[in-house]
Motif scaffolding. Structure first.
Motif, PDB file in Angstrom:
ATOM      1  N   THR A 114       0.853  -1.187   0.000  1.00  0.00           N
ATOM      2  CA  THR A 114       0.000   0.000   0.000  1.00  0.00           C
ATOM      3  C   THR A 114       0.895   1.244   0.000  1.00  0.00           C
ATOM      4  OG1 THR A 114      -0.126   0.031   2.431  1.00  0.00           O
ATOM      5  CG2 THR A 114      -1.875  -1.169   1.245  1.00  0.00           C
ATOM      6  N   TYR A 115       0.292   2.417  -0.104  1.00  0.00           N
ATOM      7  CA  TYR A 115       1.041   3.672  -0.120  1.00  0.00           C
ATOM      8  C   TYR A 115       0.538   4.600   0.972  1.00  0.00           C
ATOM      9  CZ  TYR A 115       2.967   2.251  -4.564  1.00  0.00           C
ATOM     10  OH  TYR A 115       3.625   1.557  -5.536  1.00  0.00           O
ATOM     11  N   ALA A 116       1.449   5.196   1.698  1.00  0.00           N
ATOM     12  CA  ALA A 116       1.117   6.218   2.691  1.00  0.00           C
ATOM     13  C   ALA A 116       1.236   7.580   2.006  1.00  0.00           C
ATOM     14  CB  ALA A 116       2.069   6.143   3.874  1.00  0.00           C
ATOM     15  N   ILE A 117       0.254   8.431   2.234  1.00  0.00           N
ATOM     16  CA  ILE A 117       0.228   9.753   1.616  1.00  0.00           C
ATOM     17  C   ILE A 117      -0.100  10.795   2.683  1.00  0.00           C
ATOM     18  CG2 ILE A 117      -0.906  11.223  -0.095  1.00  0.00           C
ATOM     19  CD1 ILE A 117      -1.652   8.575  -1.574  1.00  0.00           C
ATOM     20  N   ILE A 118       0.739  11.804   2.776  1.00  0.00           N
ATOM     21  CA  ILE A 118       0.489  12.920   3.697  1.00  0.00           C
ATOM     22  C   ILE A 118       0.463  14.195   2.856  1.00  0.00           C
ATOM     23  CG2 ILE A 118       1.317  14.245   5.671  1.00  0.00           C
ATOM     24  CD1 ILE A 118       2.793  11.694   6.589  1.00  0.00           C
ATOM     25  N   THR A 119      -0.658  14.896   2.898  1.00  0.00           N
ATOM     26  CA  THR A 119      -0.804  16.153   2.165  1.00  0.00           C
ATOM     27  C   THR A 119      -0.498  17.303   3.107  1.00  0.00           C
ATOM     28  OG1 THR A 119      -2.512  15.140   0.790  1.00  0.00           O
ATOM     29  CG2 THR A 119      -2.357  17.541   0.752  1.00  0.00           C
ATOM     30  N   MET A 120       0.339  18.212   2.636  1.00  0.00           N
ATOM     31  CA  MET A 120       0.804  19.356   3.422  1.00  0.00           C
ATOM     32  C   MET A 120       0.438  20.632   2.660  1.00  0.00           C
ATOM     33  SD  MET A 120       4.550  17.556   3.871  1.00  0.00           S
ATOM     34  CE  MET A 120       5.408  19.010   4.379  1.00  0.00           C
ATOM     35  N   GLU A 129      -2.893  30.959  13.676  1.00  0.00           N
ATOM     36  CA  GLU A 129      -3.684  31.854  14.525  1.00  0.00           C
ATOM     37  C   GLU A 129      -3.104  33.270  14.586  1.00  0.00           C
ATOM     38  OE1 GLU A 129      -2.012  29.035  16.371  1.00  0.00           O
ATOM     39  OE2 GLU A 129      -3.411  27.884  15.176  1.00  0.00           O
ATOM     40  N   ASP A 130      -1.795  33.393  14.412  1.00  0.00           N
ATOM     41  CA  ASP A 130      -1.124  34.698  14.467  1.00  0.00           C
ATOM     42  C   ASP A 130      -1.063  35.390  13.112  1.00  0.00           C
ATOM     43  OD1 ASP A 130      -0.595  34.284  17.189  1.00  0.00           O
ATOM     44  OD2 ASP A 130       1.269  33.225  16.726  1.00  0.00           O
ATOM     45  N   GLY A 131      -1.661  34.782  12.097  1.00  0.00           N
ATOM     46  CA  GLY A 131      -1.645  35.368  10.764  1.00  0.00           C
ATOM     47  C   GLY A 131      -0.355  35.125   9.995  1.00  0.00           C
ATOM     48  N   LYS A 132       0.495  34.223  10.500  1.00  0.00           N
ATOM     49  CA  LYS A 132       1.748  33.886   9.814  1.00  0.00           C
ATOM     50  C   LYS A 132       1.536  32.657   8.935  1.00  0.00           C
ATOM     51  CE  LYS A 132       4.701  35.560  13.517  1.00  0.00           C
ATOM     52  NZ  LYS A 132       5.707  35.184  14.512  1.00  0.00           N
ATOM     53  N   ARG A 133       2.229  32.629   7.815  1.00  0.00           N
ATOM     54  CA  ARG A 133       2.162  31.463   6.932  1.00  0.00           C
ATOM     55  C   ARG A 133       2.921  30.308   7.558  1.00  0.00           C
ATOM     56  NH1 ARG A 133      -0.677  31.954   2.744  1.00  0.00           N
ATOM     57  NH2 ARG A 133      -0.878  33.860   1.582  1.00  0.00           N
ATOM     58  N   LYS A 134       2.265  29.166   7.600  1.00  0.00           N
ATOM     59  CA  LYS A 134       2.844  27.985   8.219  1.00  0.00           C
ATOM     60  C   LYS A 134       2.380  26.752   7.447  1.00  0.00           C
ATOM     61  CE  LYS A 134       3.238  25.749  12.668  1.00  0.00           C
ATOM     62  NZ  LYS A 134       2.945  25.815  14.096  1.00  0.00           N
ATOM     63  N   TRP A 135       3.221  25.731   7.390  1.00  0.00           N
ATOM     64  CA  TRP A 135       2.857  24.481   6.735  1.00  0.00           C
ATOM     65  C   TRP A 135       2.093  23.608   7.717  1.00  0.00           C
ATOM     66  CZ3 TRP A 135       3.413  22.922   1.736  1.00  0.00           C
ATOM     67  CH2 TRP A 135       4.113  23.802   0.903  1.00  0.00           C
ATOM     68  N   LEU A 136       0.916  23.141   7.301  1.00  0.00           N
ATOM     69  CA  LEU A 136       0.065  22.309   8.134  1.00  0.00           C
ATOM     70  C   LEU A 136      -0.376  21.072   7.362  1.00  0.00           C
ATOM     71  CD1 LEU A 136      -2.168  25.167   9.575  1.00  0.00           C
ATOM     72  CD2 LEU A 136      -0.284  24.018  10.739  1.00  0.00           C
ATOM     73  N   GLU A 137      -0.631  20.005   8.084  1.00  0.00           N
ATOM     74  CA  GLU A 137      -1.122  18.772   7.470  1.00  0.00           C
ATOM     75  C   GLU A 137      -2.588  18.953   7.105  1.00  0.00           C
ATOM     76  OE1 GLU A 137      -2.203  14.468   9.196  1.00  0.00           O
ATOM     77  OE2 GLU A 137      -0.172  15.150   9.645  1.00  0.00           O
ATOM     78  N   SER A 138      -2.955  18.616   5.868  1.00  0.00           N
ATOM     79  CA  SER A 138      -4.350  18.751   5.455  1.00  0.00           C
ATOM     80  C   SER A 138      -4.985  17.411   5.113  1.00  0.00           C
ATOM     81  CB  SER A 138      -4.471  19.720   4.277  1.00  0.00           C
ATOM     82  OG  SER A 138      -3.762  19.228   3.157  1.00  0.00           O
ATOM     83  N   GLY A 139      -4.224  16.336   5.195  1.00  0.00           N
ATOM     84  CA  GLY A 139      -4.805  15.029   4.931  1.00  0.00           C
ATOM     85  C   GLY A 139      -3.768  13.915   5.022  1.00  0.00           C
ATOM     86  N   THR A 140      -4.257  12.749   5.420  1.00  0.00           N
ATOM     87  CA  THR A 140      -3.417  11.563   5.505  1.00  0.00           C
ATOM     88  C   THR A 140      -4.245  10.378   5.046  1.00  0.00           C
ATOM     89  OG1 THR A 140      -2.280  12.445   7.436  1.00  0.00           O
ATOM     90  CG2 THR A 140      -2.057  10.100   7.059  1.00  0.00           C
ATOM     91  N   GLN A 141      -3.636   9.522   4.256  1.00  0.00           N
ATOM     92  CA  GLN A 141      -4.348   8.336   3.843  1.00  0.00           C
ATOM     93  C   GLN A 141      -3.399   7.190   3.482  1.00  0.00           C
ATOM     94  OE1 GLN A 141      -6.607   8.962   0.182  1.00  0.00           O
ATOM     95  NE2 GLN A 141      -5.393  10.776  -0.243  1.00  0.00           N
ATOM     96  N   ILE A 142      -3.925   5.988   3.574  1.00  0.00           N
ATOM     97  CA  ILE A 142      -3.248   4.798   3.092  1.00  0.00           C
ATOM     98  C   ILE A 142      -4.094   4.290   1.937  1.00  0.00           C
ATOM     99  CG2 ILE A 142      -2.489   2.458   3.645  1.00  0.00           C
ATOM    100  CD1 ILE A 142      -0.992   4.471   5.310  1.00  0.00           C
ATOM    101  N   VAL A 143      -3.474   4.113   0.772  1.00  0.00           N
ATOM    102  CA  VAL A 143      -4.216   3.670  -0.409  1.00  0.00           C
ATOM    103  C   VAL A 143      -3.534   2.463  -1.028  1.00  0.00           C
ATOM    104  CG1 VAL A 143      -5.120   5.985  -0.880  1.00  0.00           C
ATOM    105  CG2 VAL A 143      -2.996   5.252  -1.958  1.00  0.00           C
ATOM    106  N   ASN A 144      -4.318   1.713  -1.803  1.00  0.00           N
ATOM    107  CA  ASN A 144      -3.750   0.549  -2.483  1.00  0.00           C
ATOM    108  C   ASN A 144      -2.864   0.940  -3.643  1.00  0.00           C
ATOM    109  OD1 ASN A 144      -4.886  -1.402  -0.843  1.00  0.00           O
ATOM    110  ND2 ASN A 144      -6.828  -1.304  -1.946  1.00  0.00           N
ATOM    111  N   LYS A 145      -3.231   2.019  -4.333  1.00  0.00           N
ATOM    112  CA  LYS A 145      -2.454   2.494  -5.471  1.00  0.00           C
ATOM    113  C   LYS A 145      -2.657   4.005  -5.596  1.00  0.00           C
ATOM    114  CE  LYS A 145      -1.782   1.559 -10.366  1.00  0.00           C
ATOM    115  NZ  LYS A 145      -2.281   0.836 -11.523  1.00  0.00           N
ATOM    116  N   PRO A 146      -1.578   4.795  -5.662  1.00  0.00           N
ATOM    117  CA  PRO A 146      -1.758   6.247  -5.745  1.00  0.00           C
ATOM    118  C   PRO A 146      -2.308   6.687  -7.086  1.00  0.00           C
ATOM    119  CG  PRO A 146       0.586   5.684  -5.753  1.00  0.00           C
ATOM    120  CD  PRO A 146      -0.193   4.414  -5.619  1.00  0.00           C
TER     121      PRO A 146
END
Length: 104
Positions: free
Chosen positions: A75-81, A87-104
């Motif tokens: 399977t494949y692990a996928i993390i979307t960033m 909260e302070d109005g600064k640009r920051k990288w955050l996780e927006s999704g995680t999944q395990i799939v059989n085929k990307p």
């Protein structure tokens, strides 16, 4: 890898096999939050012995990234960033999704 919007644009995204090469594409002010997220608890939880082929896709405007790898069971692990405002109005990288799939 997930939504139809991602599939349409992936041909324009840049593929990296190393964080060392990818991080230089991220503006210096955002780099530490990108690296922190790249090595997040989510990633540590999903990584297992035998997982292979880690890679990172970065979209053209450097506002979204997808890290993925093949797991030992095929399977494949996928993390979307995504770059977002915190909260302070600064640009920051955050996780927006995680999944395990059989085929990307």
């Amino acid at each position: 890898m997930g939504s139809d919007d991602d599939k349409e644009n992936l041909s324009e995204w840049k593929l990296f096999y190393s964080l060392e090469h990818a991080k230089h594409q991220i503006p210096r002010k955002e780099r530490s939050s990108f690296i922190d997220l790249y090595y997040s608890d989510t990633r540590r939880t999903l990584l297992e012995n035998g997982d292979t082929l880690p890679a990172l896709l970065l979209n053209p405007d450097h506002s979204k990234a997808i890290q993925f790898w093949e797991k030992h069971d095929g399977t494949y692990a996928i993390i979307t960033m995504e770059k977002q405002l915190d909260e302070d109005g600064k640009r920051k990288w955050l996780e927006s999704g995680t999944q395990i799939v059989n085929k990307p």
